[in-house]
Design a protein around this motif. Structure first.
Motif, PDB file in Angstrom:
ATOM      1  N   ALA A  10       0.675  -1.297  -0.180  1.00 15.17           N
ATOM      2  CA  ALA A  10       0.326   0.341   0.089  1.00 15.17           C
ATOM      3  C   ALA A  10       0.239   1.272   0.236  1.00 15.17           C
ATOM      4  CB  ALA A  10      -0.737  -0.152   1.643  1.00 15.17           C
ATOM      5  N   LEU A  11       1.921   1.094   0.956  1.00  8.52           N
ATOM      6  CA  LEU A  11       2.369   2.415   0.325  1.00  8.52           C
ATOM      7  C   LEU A  11       3.167   2.580   0.089  1.00  8.52           C
ATOM      8  CD1 LEU A  11       4.522   1.884   4.291  1.00  8.52           C
ATOM      9  CD2 LEU A  11       2.795   3.677   3.570  1.00  8.52           C
ATOM     10  N   VAL A  12       3.752   1.624  -1.043  1.00  4.94           N
ATOM     11  CA  VAL A  12       4.578   1.625  -1.845  1.00  4.94           C
ATOM     12  C   VAL A  12       3.914   2.106  -3.511  1.00  4.94           C
ATOM     13  CG1 VAL A  12       5.684   0.036  -4.477  1.00  4.94           C
ATOM     14  CG2 VAL A  12       6.251   0.247  -2.095  1.00  4.94           C
ATOM     15  N   ALA A  13       2.647   1.172  -3.399  1.00  2.00           N
ATOM     16  CA  ALA A  13       1.788   2.076  -4.644  1.00  2.00           C
ATOM     17  C   ALA A  13       1.213   3.934  -3.529  1.00  2.00           C
ATOM     18  CB  ALA A  13       0.401   1.635  -4.781  1.00  2.00           C
ATOM     19  N   ARG A  14       1.505   3.828  -2.745  1.00  2.00           N
ATOM     20  CA  ARG A  14       0.623   5.874  -3.067  1.00  2.00           C
ATOM     21  C   ARG A  14       2.241   6.122  -2.935  1.00  2.00           C
ATOM     22  NH1 ARG A  14      -2.494   3.918   2.156  1.00  2.00           N
ATOM     23  NH2 ARG A  14      -0.950   4.282   3.202  1.00  2.00           N
ATOM     24  N   ASN A  15       3.319   6.431  -3.128  1.00  2.00           N
ATOM     25  CA  ASN A  15       4.657   6.743  -3.220  1.00  2.00           C
ATOM     26  C   ASN A  15       4.402   6.803  -5.035  1.00  2.00           C
ATOM     27  OD1 ASN A  15       5.440   7.606  -0.324  1.00  2.00           O
ATOM     28  ND2 ASN A  15       6.161   5.601  -0.469  1.00  2.00           N
ATOM     29  N   ILE A  16       4.469   6.188  -5.801  1.00  2.00           N
ATOM     30  CA  ILE A  16       4.379   5.200  -7.320  1.00  2.00           C
ATOM     31  C   ILE A  16       3.419   6.683  -7.942  1.00  2.00           C
ATOM     32  CG2 ILE A  16       4.209   4.434  -9.181  1.00  2.00           C
ATOM     33  CD1 ILE A  16       5.746   1.472  -7.866  1.00  2.00           C
ATOM     34  N   ALA A  17       2.278   6.301  -7.061  1.00  2.00           N
ATOM     35  CA  ALA A  17       1.369   7.021  -7.299  1.00  2.00           C
ATOM     36  C   ALA A  17       1.510   9.188  -7.588  1.00  2.00           C
ATOM     37  CB  ALA A  17       0.156   7.552  -6.821  1.00  2.00           C
TER      38      ALA A  17
END
Length: 350
Positions: free
Chosen positions: A70-77
């Protein structure tokens, strides 16, 4: 279908096919070392990486992966909406993380889904680090080093720069280490790099050179500030022919005033640098030098530092080498014209 390439060749020629090299590791990992030219777009911050790692070890790998995902997805976004918002359709990124695993594949998969042909470095940063260690520590062949040597104030670093501008191959250890290699050596606001980042800078230059031609390096000690000169380069420097630069004492004193202007303009830094000579000079001498500094008598101070401290150090170090210079460069001036002419003469002889 998104296009995702696994990259095993990290030569300069192959890396030049990409428009950007993206390091998705945390800022702390990036600061410690990174591939040359990489930009840092972390998919986990320092704190997030520590948190996920703790959960992985103390609770559950599954829970760590779920929270981390979840953290990775938010940061990539966030990166897509900011740093990458203006990239054209033809843009081609190369991505890496620590081992070429989840972090880099997550970023590269999304980038390729957007429509950017993306690559992932197989083995990640560790692939680069293995190349550096092999080239600088495990390889035994000596490098074709030519040492630029001479007393303090003879413009050795400036001569190296002139050699580079004239087309010569140069490794500026002081520039890479962000340190002038003496008690007066720090660059002020610019901290020294981590050891691994220092080594990466050296190797990135060496791997681009033609090693059938000489590589010019300033004579340094085994450490430049806190940075240690890697084994292969140090062995090559010890065995290298020495080119000695000479200049009159008054010319050297004037040159030092310009070269160390940043320290002269900061009385606290100058006083601190002089204090580092405690144990090398008598208390009486250091007190006298501090008085010269406080009075603004910088030229007198530079002349005394040369004749009473640095010149004797240089003489002792040359005795330990027991080798005569293969060439002596006599300079009556250390201006750009004189240094450029000296650089051309050195290159024409090699």
């Amino acid at each position: 279908m998104p296009y995702l390439e696994t990259v095993t060749d990290i030569s300069p020629e192959n890396l030049s096919r990409y428009d950007a090299i993206i390091d998705v590791r945390s800022p702390a990992e990036f600061e410690d070392d990174h591939m040359p030219g990489a930009i840092n777009l972390p998919v986990l911050s320092n704190a997030e990486r520590a948190r996920v790692g703790t959960i992985y070890k103390q609770e559950s790998p599954f829970r760590a992966n779920r929270i981390g995902g979840a953290l990775v997805a938010r940061n990539i976004a966030h990166h897509l909406e900011t740093a990458l918002a203006d990239q054209p359709k033809s843009w081609r990124p190369l991505v890496y993380c620590w081992r070429g695993g989840m972090r880099s594949n997550a970023m590269a998969t999304i980038l390729s889904s957007v429509g950017w042909p993306s690559g992932v470095v197989k083995g990640g940063y560790k692939t680069w680090r293995r190349e550096v260690v092999t080239g600088l520590d495990h390889e035994d062949r000596l490098l074709p080093i030519r040492l630029i040597d001479g007393q303090t104030g003879t413009g050795k670093t400036a001569l190296l720069q002139a050699i580079a501008e004239a087309g010569g191959q140069v490794i500026d250890l002081e520039g890479l280490a962000h340190h002038r290699g003496s008690a007066f050596g720090d660059f002020g606001e610019e901290d020294q790099p981590a050891q691994r980042l220092f080594e990466s800078g050296i190797w990135d230059q060496l791997r681009r050179f033609d090693l059938t031609r000489p590589v010019f390096v300033e004579a340094e000690s085994a450490r430049v500030g806190r940075c240690r000169v890697p084994r292969r380069l140090w062995r090559s420097m010890l065995a290298a022919p020495r080119i000695e630069v000479r200049a009159p004492a008054d010319v050297r004193a004037d040159f030092l005033l310009g070269a160390y202007a940043d320290i002269i303009e900061d009385p606290a830094r100058l006083a601190e640098a002089l204090a580092r000579l405690k144990g090398l000079q008598s208390g009486e001498t250091l007190a006298a030098w501090q008085e010269l500094a406080a009075a603004g008598s910088y030229r007198t101070l530079a002349a005394q530092l040369m004749t009473r401290h640095y010149d004797p150090l240089y003489a002792r170090s040359r005795k330990r080498r027991e080798d005569a210079p293969v060439e002596v460069v006599e300079l009556e001036s250390l201006d750009e014209v004189a240094l450029a002419a000296a650089a051309r003469r050195l290159l024409s002889g090699h």
